[in-house]
Design a protein around this motif. Structure first.
Motif, PDB file in Angstrom:
ATOM      1  N   LEU A 170     -11.579 -30.162 -45.620  1.00 16.78           N
ATOM      2  CA  LEU A 170     -10.790 -31.352 -45.923  1.00 16.78           C
ATOM      3  C   LEU A 170      -9.538 -30.982 -46.721  1.00 16.78           C
ATOM      4  O   LEU A 170      -8.444 -31.475 -46.443  1.00 16.78           O
ATOM      5  CB  LEU A 170     -11.631 -32.360 -46.696  1.00 16.78           C
ATOM      6  CG  LEU A 170     -12.755 -33.042 -45.922  1.00 16.78           C
ATOM      7  CD1 LEU A 170     -13.539 -33.984 -46.828  1.00 16.78           C
ATOM      8  CD2 LEU A 170     -12.210 -33.813 -44.728  1.00 16.78           C
ATOM      9  N   TRP A 171      -9.696 -30.135 -47.714  1.00 17.62           N
ATOM     10  CA  TRP A 171      -8.515 -29.722 -48.484  1.00 17.62           C
ATOM     11  C   TRP A 171      -7.568 -28.887 -47.629  1.00 17.62           C
ATOM     12  O   TRP A 171      -6.346 -29.063 -47.703  1.00 17.62           O
ATOM     13  CB  TRP A 171      -8.906 -28.935 -49.730  1.00 17.62           C
ATOM     14  CG  TRP A 171      -7.677 -28.285 -50.324  1.00 17.62           C
ATOM     15  CD1 TRP A 171      -7.348 -26.960 -50.333  1.00 17.62           C
ATOM     16  CD2 TRP A 171      -6.570 -28.969 -50.917  1.00 17.62           C
ATOM     17  NE1 TRP A 171      -6.121 -26.768 -50.908  1.00 17.62           N
ATOM     18  CE2 TRP A 171      -5.613 -27.990 -51.274  1.00 17.62           C
ATOM     19  CE3 TRP A 171      -6.295 -30.317 -51.190  1.00 17.62           C
ATOM     20  CZ2 TRP A 171      -4.413 -28.308 -51.886  1.00 17.62           C
ATOM     21  CZ3 TRP A 171      -5.081 -30.635 -51.801  1.00 17.62           C
ATOM     22  CH2 TRP A 171      -4.165 -29.643 -52.145  1.00 17.62           C
ATOM     23  N   LYS A 172      -8.105 -27.995 -46.827  1.00 20.28           N
ATOM     24  CA  LYS A 172      -7.264 -27.132 -45.997  1.00 20.28           C
ATOM     25  C   LYS A 172      -6.398 -27.960 -45.068  1.00 20.28           C
ATOM     26  O   LYS A 172      -5.222 -27.638 -44.848  1.00 20.28           O
ATOM     27  CB  LYS A 172      -8.134 -26.163 -45.185  1.00 20.28           C
ATOM     28  CG  LYS A 172      -7.332 -25.102 -44.440  1.00 20.28           C
ATOM     29  CD  LYS A 172      -6.574 -24.203 -45.407  1.00 20.28           C
ATOM     30  CE  LYS A 172      -5.810 -23.107 -44.683  1.00 20.28           C
ATOM     31  NZ  LYS A 172      -5.047 -22.263 -45.628  1.00 20.28           N
TER      32      LYS A 172
ATOM     33  N   SER B  79     -12.268 -32.781 -57.013  1.00 24.18           N
ATOM     34  CA  SER B  79     -13.025 -33.606 -57.951  1.00 24.18           C
ATOM     35  C   SER B  79     -13.345 -34.961 -57.330  1.00 24.18           C
ATOM     36  O   SER B  79     -14.451 -35.502 -57.511  1.00 24.18           O
ATOM     37  CB  SER B  79     -12.219 -33.800 -59.237  1.00 24.18           C
ATOM     38  OG  SER B  79     -12.885 -34.659 -60.132  1.00 24.18           O
ATOM     39  N   LEU B  80     -12.399 -35.497 -56.565  1.00 30.69           N
ATOM     40  CA  LEU B  80     -12.600 -36.786 -55.904  1.00 30.69           C
ATOM     41  C   LEU B  80     -13.704 -36.714 -54.862  1.00 30.69           C
ATOM     42  O   LEU B  80     -14.646 -37.507 -54.867  1.00 30.69           O
ATOM     43  CB  LEU B  80     -11.289 -37.240 -55.259  1.00 30.69           C
ATOM     44  CG  LEU B  80     -11.355 -38.471 -54.348  1.00 30.69           C
ATOM     45  CD1 LEU B  80     -11.741 -39.710 -55.161  1.00 30.69           C
ATOM     46  CD2 LEU B  80     -10.011 -38.676 -53.648  1.00 30.69           C
ATOM     47  N   ILE B  81     -13.614 -35.754 -53.960  1.00 24.26           N
ATOM     48  CA  ILE B  81     -14.594 -35.711 -52.868  1.00 24.26           C
ATOM     49  C   ILE B  81     -15.960 -35.242 -53.338  1.00 24.26           C
ATOM     50  O   ILE B  81     -16.966 -35.503 -52.664  1.00 24.26           O
ATOM     51  CB  ILE B  81     -14.098 -34.840 -51.692  1.00 24.26           C
ATOM     52  CG1 ILE B  81     -13.909 -33.388 -52.123  1.00 24.26           C
ATOM     53  CG2 ILE B  81     -12.829 -35.415 -51.098  1.00 24.26           C
ATOM     54  CD1 ILE B  81     -13.525 -32.479 -50.957  1.00 24.26           C
ATOM     55  N   SER B  82     -16.030 -34.593 -54.500  1.00 24.03           N
ATOM     56  CA  SER B  82     -17.328 -34.147 -55.004  1.00 24.03           C
ATOM     57  C   SER B  82     -18.242 -35.328 -55.302  1.00 24.03           C
ATOM     58  O   SER B  82     -19.465 -35.187 -55.345  1.00 24.03           O
ATOM     59  CB  SER B  82     -17.142 -33.308 -56.274  1.00 24.03           C
ATOM     60  OG  SER B  82     -16.682 -34.105 -57.353  1.00 24.03           O
ATOM     61  N   LYS B  83     -17.641 -36.503 -55.489  1.00 27.57           N
ATOM     62  CA  LYS B  83     -18.426 -37.703 -55.762  1.00 27.57           C
ATOM     63  C   LYS B  83     -19.097 -38.245 -54.500  1.00 27.57           C
ATOM     64  O   LYS B  83     -19.967 -39.116 -54.584  1.00 27.57           O
ATOM     65  CB  LYS B  83     -17.521 -38.782 -56.363  1.00 27.57           C
ATOM     66  CG  LYS B  83     -16.818 -38.352 -57.642  1.00 27.57           C
ATOM     67  CD  LYS B  83     -15.819 -39.393 -58.096  1.00 27.57           C
ATOM     68  CE  LYS B  83     -15.053 -38.915 -59.329  1.00 27.57           C
ATOM     69  NZ  LYS B  83     -14.035 -39.899 -59.772  1.00 27.57           N
ATOM     70  N   PHE B  84     -18.677 -37.722 -53.353  1.00 22.86           N
ATOM     71  CA  PHE B  84     -19.181 -38.265 -52.097  1.00 22.86           C
ATOM     72  C   PHE B  84     -19.876 -37.225 -51.223  1.00 22.86           C
ATOM     73  O   PHE B  84     -20.334 -37.523 -50.136  1.00 22.86           O
ATOM     74  CB  PHE B  84     -18.031 -38.886 -51.295  1.00 22.86           C
ATOM     75  CG  PHE B  84     -17.321 -39.977 -52.037  1.00 22.86           C
ATOM     76  CD1 PHE B  84     -17.825 -41.262 -52.053  1.00 22.86           C
ATOM     77  CD2 PHE B  84     -16.159 -39.725 -52.752  1.00 22.86           C
ATOM     78  CE1 PHE B  84     -17.191 -42.286 -52.743  1.00 22.86           C
ATOM     79  CE2 PHE B  84     -15.504 -40.725 -53.449  1.00 22.86           C
ATOM     80  CZ  PHE B  84     -16.024 -42.013 -53.446  1.00 22.86           C
TER      81      PHE B  84
ATOM     82  N   PRO C  53     -10.083 -47.207 -58.022  1.00 24.10           N
ATOM     83  CA  PRO C  53      -9.154 -46.074 -58.129  1.00 24.10           C
ATOM     84  C   PRO C  53      -9.442 -44.956 -57.132  1.00 24.10           C
ATOM     85  O   PRO C  53      -8.518 -44.260 -56.709  1.00 24.10           O
ATOM     86  CB  PRO C  53      -9.342 -45.602 -59.568  1.00 24.10           C
ATOM     87  CG  PRO C  53     -10.649 -46.155 -60.013  1.00 24.10           C
ATOM     88  CD  PRO C  53     -10.806 -47.445 -59.283  1.00 24.10           C
ATOM     89  N   GLU C  54     -10.684 -44.786 -56.729  1.00 22.88           N
ATOM     90  CA  GLU C  54     -11.011 -43.715 -55.788  1.00 22.88           C
ATOM     91  C   GLU C  54     -10.368 -43.955 -54.430  1.00 22.88           C
ATOM     92  O   GLU C  54      -9.858 -43.012 -53.807  1.00 22.88           O
ATOM     93  CB  GLU C  54     -12.531 -43.587 -55.647  1.00 22.88           C
ATOM     94  CG  GLU C  54     -13.194 -43.072 -56.908  1.00 22.88           C
ATOM     95  CD  GLU C  54     -14.697 -43.168 -56.891  1.00 22.88           C
ATOM     96  OE1 GLU C  54     -15.344 -42.546 -57.756  1.00 22.88           O
ATOM     97  OE2 GLU C  54     -15.252 -43.870 -56.011  1.00 22.88           O
ATOM     98  N   MET C  55     -10.338 -45.194 -53.977  1.00 21.36           N
ATOM     99  CA  MET C  55      -9.714 -45.475 -52.685  1.00 21.36           C
ATOM    100  C   MET C  55      -8.191 -45.373 -52.767  1.00 21.36           C
ATOM    101  O   MET C  55      -7.531 -44.997 -51.800  1.00 21.36           O
ATOM    102  CB  MET C  55     -10.128 -46.859 -52.172  1.00 21.36           C
ATOM    103  CG  MET C  55     -11.593 -46.952 -51.794  1.00 21.36           C
ATOM    104  SD  MET C  55     -12.149 -45.672 -50.628  1.00 21.36           S
ATOM    105  CE  MET C  55     -13.118 -44.592 -51.698  1.00 21.36           C
TER     106      MET C  55
ATOM    107  N   SER D   7     -15.120 -41.454 -43.397  1.00 18.65           N
ATOM    108  CA  SER D   7     -16.401 -41.746 -42.740  1.00 18.65           C
ATOM    109  C   SER D   7     -17.301 -40.516 -42.772  1.00 18.65           C
ATOM    110  O   SER D   7     -18.522 -40.630 -42.954  1.00 18.65           O
ATOM    111  CB  SER D   7     -16.159 -42.201 -41.298  1.00 18.65           C
ATOM    112  OG  SER D   7     -15.434 -43.419 -41.264  1.00 18.65           O
ATOM    113  N   GLU D   8     -16.705 -39.340 -42.603  1.00 22.19           N
ATOM    114  CA  GLU D   8     -17.476 -38.096 -42.691  1.00 22.19           C
ATOM    115  C   GLU D   8     -18.118 -37.942 -44.066  1.00 22.19           C
ATOM    116  O   GLU D   8     -19.199 -37.352 -44.203  1.00 22.19           O
ATOM    117  CB  GLU D   8     -16.569 -36.889 -42.421  1.00 22.19           C
ATOM    118  CG  GLU D   8     -16.106 -36.731 -40.991  1.00 22.19           C
ATOM    119  CD  GLU D   8     -15.172 -35.533 -40.832  1.00 22.19           C
ATOM    120  OE1 GLU D   8     -15.412 -34.510 -41.506  1.00 22.19           O
ATOM    121  OE2 GLU D   8     -14.203 -35.631 -40.062  1.00 22.19           O
ATOM    122  N   LEU D   9     -17.443 -38.472 -45.072  1.00 28.68           N
ATOM    123  CA  LEU D   9     -17.948 -38.381 -46.438  1.00 28.68           C
ATOM    124  C   LEU D   9     -19.012 -39.440 -46.727  1.00 28.68           C
ATOM    125  O   LEU D   9     -19.573 -39.471 -47.830  1.00 28.68           O
ATOM    126  CB  LEU D   9     -16.795 -38.525 -47.428  1.00 28.68           C
ATOM    127  CG  LEU D   9     -15.789 -37.368 -47.454  1.00 28.68           C
ATOM    128  CD1 LEU D   9     -14.590 -37.726 -48.326  1.00 28.68           C
ATOM    129  CD2 LEU D   9     -16.434 -36.089 -47.955  1.00 28.68           C
TER     130      LEU D   9
END
Length: 217
Positions: free
Chosen positions: A29-31, A13-18, A67-69, A101-103
């Protein structure tokens, strides 16, 4: 399974924003996080630790500036964990910097995340610190204020992670505990201080007492 699934769900859910629905990147990333935190030498610094901190995050996020960071720091702060290494925090921060940075996250926000991670090395705030760092450090230390049974389990798991050490462990652990005990206050924020300070100090002093009596080896 609940712990694993919830950790994954909140991360995705967090990375979906980026990301622009880049499933390959999301999965990789999750793996990486899942694999690192599931290493066989981890008994405390694993997904259970992340899950416990997520609970504290959920209770605190409304008070955070970014909060995201904080959430990224939560997932990456122990990504590299070798009990024999003195650079775990720096190594974890380096990977976090690459992944964020990839995000496509702006450098100034990435810097906030790295600051949170690197401050866990000493758990002391520098002169220049982000206001969220206080909350992040308190989330990381909140295990110290757990009930007697949970705290005992925590100490046993920490000992397992340092199984490569014999008698040196007791001496080193006592030094670490005294470092915390001698701190004016363990928790930087009033919220965590009010909830966990007294219990944490009791737990720390009890552990020192048991180590001196050789009840914890």
């Amino acid at each position: 399974m609940k712990i694993h699934d919830e950790c994954r769900q909140k991360f995705e859910s967090l990375i979906s924003k980026f990301t622009n629905t880049n499933q390959v990147l999301d999965d990789s990333l999750w793996k990486e996080i899942e694999t690192r935190y599931s290493e066989p030498h981890r008994f405390y610094h694993n997904l259970n630790h992340i899950y416990q901190m997520l609970g504290e995050f959920d209770n605190t996020k409304m008070k955070l500036k970014d909060p995201e960071m904080v959430l990224f720091a939560l997932y990456y702060h122990d990504l590299v964990y070798d009990p024999k290494s003195k650079t775990n925090e720096e190594d974890s921060a380096k990977i976090a910097e690459e992944r964020l940075s990839e995000l496509g996250i702006a450098k100034d926000r990435v810097g906030i995340c790295l600051l949170h991670i690197l401050t866990t090395k000493s758990h002391r705030l520098g002169e220049a610190h982000h206001p969220d760092t206080k909350y992040f450090l308190d989330m990381d230390l909140s295990i110290l204020g757990s009930d007697e049974e949970e705290y005992l389990e925590y100490t046993k798991n920490i000992r397992k992670e340092y199984s490569v050490y014999s008698d040196d462990y007791r001496k080193g652990r006592i030094q670490v505990l005294h470092h915390f005990i001698e701190t004016v206050r363990l928790f930087q924020t009033d919220d965590f201080f009010d909830q966990y300070e007294m219990r944490s100090r009791h737990n720390l002093k009890t552990e020192v007492h048991n180590l001196l009596k050789s009840e914890l080896i």
